[in-house]
Design a protein around this motif. Structure first.
Motif, short mmCIF file in Angstrom:
data_model
loop_
_atom_site.label_atom_id
_atom_site.label_comp_id
_atom_site.label_asym_id
_atom_site.label_seq_id
_atom_site.Cartn_x
_atom_site.Cartn_y
_atom_site.Cartn_z
N GLY A 171 0.89 -1.30 -0.08
CA GLY A 171 0.17 -0.02 -0.07
C GLY A 171 0.69 1.30 0.04
N THR A 210 -2.55 2.26 10.23
CA THR A 210 -2.02 0.69 9.75
C THR A 210 -1.83 -0.14 10.71
OG1 THR A 210 -1.20 1.89 7.61
CG2 THR A 210 -0.42 -0.35 7.94
N PHE A 214 -7.13 -2.00 1.56
CA PHE A 214 -6.28 -2.56 2.58
C PHE A 214 -6.84 -3.57 3.31
CE2 PHE A 214 -3.88 -2.47 6.79
CZ PHE A 214 -2.92 -3.34 6.42
N LEU A 265 -4.24 2.15 0.85
CA LEU A 265 -4.24 2.08 2.47
C LEU A 265 -5.55 2.54 3.05
CD1 LEU A 265 -0.59 2.66 3.23
CD2 LEU A 265 -1.87 0.63 3.54
#
Length: 785
Positions: free
Chosen positions: A39, A84, A175, A194
């Protein structure tokens, strides 16, 4: 020589930087971490030219050569944002903010989500990336590396964002959906978003991910994931989205590869193979359909069968899996006979080899003709007297975007080598801090922007790099590669250098060795029989053999030369200094006859043996004729080359250069590598091309030694020499029809042992029947257990 100038014809390319991204490895989470790295890479301009490698497989032996051939500009350690990490490990942000409440909690959560997260695996990633930079010699100086980390925000890494360059909207796989190897295999083709999200009702099943991997088009599943996207939307890793085109160079022939296995090393192998070898399909599920291979790769541009391999499974297991799949294929019959056209072959990873190179370049700024005045240094290296003026590729902003400049000289390739970086490629008196410079893609590449002191308000020319560069000669490259071990010309190499100086080039010397002139000059050697020549037309003096033109005209050659051809060739050799014209004269006080070159002959001459003064009269010349006859003496360096069978290495390099595709090869003569002040190996020839260094050993006969021990010792020296300079091939050349079994057996055993131990191993090629009409060159395979 140092003051000699020439203009170097160059081809200029602008391209995005190639990034090799190292991501954390946690067994239960490795797919998520790999997707996160994809990503971050998908958001960068030029992500289509990059690859993601889990930290656990950076040193995997199946990936080492592929990472070298990828030639990354930067090896980056991936550092994710808090958002993330939260997607991979739900609840970590709550643990971070603790007991905060209200507005303080909201602000803290927002801060943690946006900032880089220094996770527990960061040290492993940092160490793996640093070791890989050192091994590959990427664009860095001993003091610093230009870019070291990749973040979820490209601007934080000082990289150009894809959206800053592209002119069309882009999409990737959301993602959160990439949770299985099959989903990762598809995401590796199109990119990962992402920030993207998909409704639960649209989460694909495994079968749909697998269909997306195996089908020809890469956008149908992406359209299904994003049904409301515009018609002109492109995948994030589509080169078109980044104003890029994949360029095939040096007669690159794409060879499709299929990678089996669901491990991190298979994921990395598939990406690297796609960049180095051509179209690649990663099949991480265990039981592919019968049409998986034949449907995706029926015939790729006529290059042959796709090759199936794996980094995690032994070749026997790959073969068994593919055999099972093939047995389940739909049967086809013609005239009642079953058609069994097997559409693939199973090979080990180390057997993947593709000729030529490919690279992603800016689609409107490549293969641009340029020229630079250069100084020829005493060692044959070229130094640019000027720097190329800086240019901005179309669609890029020099105040915001960065790119790589690649300069390729077709007649002076620079092979990628870890020592060819920084000052090794700068001209003397240049500023080594102007930009990062290294060898790549057969030429020299550097970052577009200066990174030394740039004053505020500087002009465009003041902010962009325009270095003065140096194209090293092959002897210079070998000396740098072998350091700290000295490299010096061997006695044979010095004789070759003299011969090349006389004839004007290595090519001329090779042509001499491969033509009838070599046999004609061989008659000048002592102890040669001259049955076809008149007895009074040649003389064996104490210091040399001299020939008259009558003797040379009577010597048979293949193909046969006419008298006029011989006369013209002898005159050319005399002009070059290969032959010296003169008289064979005696002395009135001693019986010695000597050869006296034309420039030394006057009415009075001094005897070379006793220093007596003599007059040029009838009694002094060799034959009882009214006038003396001209004789010719062969230059001692040429005579020694012929006597030492130097025609074999010369004919070998001539054949190899003729077989080379695209860029011309640099060729070097015999040299020695010293250890503790003493030569430990002598190499008969060396070649350097756009992507490799080759070393060679040439023999008249079919063996490296008289017995097993001698062969093993000689081969060990040669392999050690290859390791010292990091050569990629060892060429064993012989004038015999083929190498004997003893030599090939020892070589196969050595290869097998080195492969098994995971040690440095160059490819060994056998070149046989050198000097004949049909030499053969074949790759030697290791011995099988």
């Amino acid at each position: 020589m140092a003051d000699e100038f020439r203009f170097v014809a160059l081809r200029a390319f602008a391209r995005p930087p190639r990034l090799l991204v190292v991501v954390p490895y946690v067994e239960a989470e490795w797919v998520h971490w790999a997707a996160a790295g994809l990503g971050a890479l998908s958001q960068v301009w030029g992500g289509c030219a990059g690859a993601v490698v889990p930290a656990s497989v950076v040193a995997h032996p199946s990936l080492a050569d592929l990472m070298r051939r990828m030639q990354p500009d930067h090896v980056l350690a991936y550092t994710p944002s808090g958002a993330t990490v939260e997607a991979i490990r739900p609840g970590v942000i709550d643990q971070m903010v603790g007991d905060l409440e209200g507005e303080a909690r909201v602000q803290s959560e927002a801060f943690v989500r946006a900032e880089p997260w220094h996770h527990l695996e960061a040290l492993e990633v940092e160490q793996a990336a640093a070791g890989l930079r050192e091994r590959l010699g990427v664009n860095a100086t001993p003091e610093m590396a230009q870019e070291t980390h990749l973040f979820d925000d490209p601007a934080r890494a000082r990289l150009t964002a894809l959206t800053d360059v592209g002119i069309r909207p882009v999409l990737g796989v959301p993602f959160p959906l990439v949770s299985t190897p099959s989903a990762l295999a598809y995401a590796a083709r199109v990119g990962v978003d992402l920030d993207g999200a998909a409704a639960d009702s649209r989460i694909p099943e495994e079968a749909r991910w697998q269909e997306g991997v195996t089908q020809q088009a890469s956008t149908s599943l992406l359209d299904w994931l994003h049904p409301s996207s515009p018609q002109d939307t492109l995948a994030m890793l589509d080169p078109t989205a980044a104003r890029c085109a994949r360029l095939e160079r040096d007669r690159f022939q794409a060879e499709p590869v299929v990678v089996l296995g669901d491990r991190p090393e298979d994921f990395a192998l598939a990406q690297l193979a796609n960049l180095v070898h051509g179209p690649c399909m990663w099949v991480p599920w265990p039981d592919p359909s019968a049409m998986t291979i034949t449907g995706r790769f029926p015939r790729w541009r006529g290059t042959g069968l796709p090759r199936v391999t794996s980094a995690s499974m032994p070749p026997a297991e790959v073969e068994a899996r593919m055999h099972t799949m093939w047995e389940r294929r739909p049967r086809a019959f013609v005239d009642g006979e079953e058609v069994d056209n097997k559409a693939f072959e199973c090979v080990p990873v180390n057997d993947l080899r593709t000729s030529g190179q490919s690279l992603y370049v800016h689609d409107q700024a490549w293969d641009l003709p340029r020229s630079l005045p250069a100084t020829i240094l005493p060692d044959g290296s070229l130094e640019a007297s000027l720097g190329l003026p800086a240019e901005v590729p179309p669609g890029l902003d020099p105040t915001r975007d960065k790119w790589q400049v690649l300069l390729v000289a077709a007649d002076h390739p620079v092979p990628p080598h870890r020592v060819l970086t920084g000052e090794a490629l700068y001209a003397q008196r240049s500023n080594p801090w102007e930009t990062f410079v290294r060898a790549a893609d057969g030429g020299i590449t550097y970052s577009s922007h200066r990174f030394d002191f740039v004053p505020k308000g500087a002009s465009l020319a003041g902010t962009l790099a325009a270095p003065r560069l140096r194209w090293p000669s092959l002897p210079s490259l070998l000396a740098m590669a072998a350091a700290p071990h000295p490299v010096q010309s061997s006695p044979a190499g010095k004789r070759t250098a003299v011969a090349q100086r006389l004839l004007g080039s290595r090519t001329a010397l090779e042509n001499l060795a491969d033509g009838p002139g070599w046999d004609l000059l061989k008659t000048f050697l002592p102890r040669q029989q001259h049955p076809s020549q008149p007895k009074d037309a040649w003389w064996a003096l104490k210091t040399s053999v001299v020939m008259s033109f009558r003797a040379l005209a009577a010597t048979p050659t293949k193909p046969e030369w006419t008298t006029l051809q011989r006369r013209a060739q002898v005159d050319e050799w005399t002009r070059q200094g290969v032959l010296r014209r003169g008289l064979a004269l005696g002395c009135q006080e001693c019986p010695a006859f000597e050869f006296y070159p034309l420039e030394e002959v006057t009415q009075h001459y001094r005897c070379r043996r006793c220093s007596a003064d003599n007059e040029l009269i009838h009694e002094r010349w060799k034959t009882d004729t009214s006038e003396p006859e001209w004789y010719y003496e062969l230059h001692p360096a040429i005579a020694e080359l012929i006597d030492k069978n130097a025609d074999v290495p010369l004919q070998a390099t001539r054949h190899l250069r003729q077989q080379a595709r695209g860029m011309r090869l640099l060729v070097g003569a015999e040299f020695e590598i010293l250890r503790d002040g003493q030569p430990f190996v002598e190499i008969d020839f060396a070649l350097a091309g756009a992507d490799e260094i080759w070393l060679g050993e040439a023999k008249k006969g079919p063996a490296l030694g008289e017995n097993h021990r001698d062969i093993k010792r000689e081969l060990g020296k040669l392999l050690n020499g290859c390791k010292t300079v990091a050569a990629h091939r060892l060429i064993l050349a012989t004038a015999a029809p083929q190498w004997n079994t003893a030599t090939t057996t020892v070589a196969r055993q050595e290869l097998h042992g080195l492969h098994t131990a995971g040690k440095y191993t160059p490819d060994i090629y056998l070149l046989s029947a050198v000097g004949t009409a049909a030499p053969t060159l074949e790759l030697l395979t290791p011995a099988q257990t």
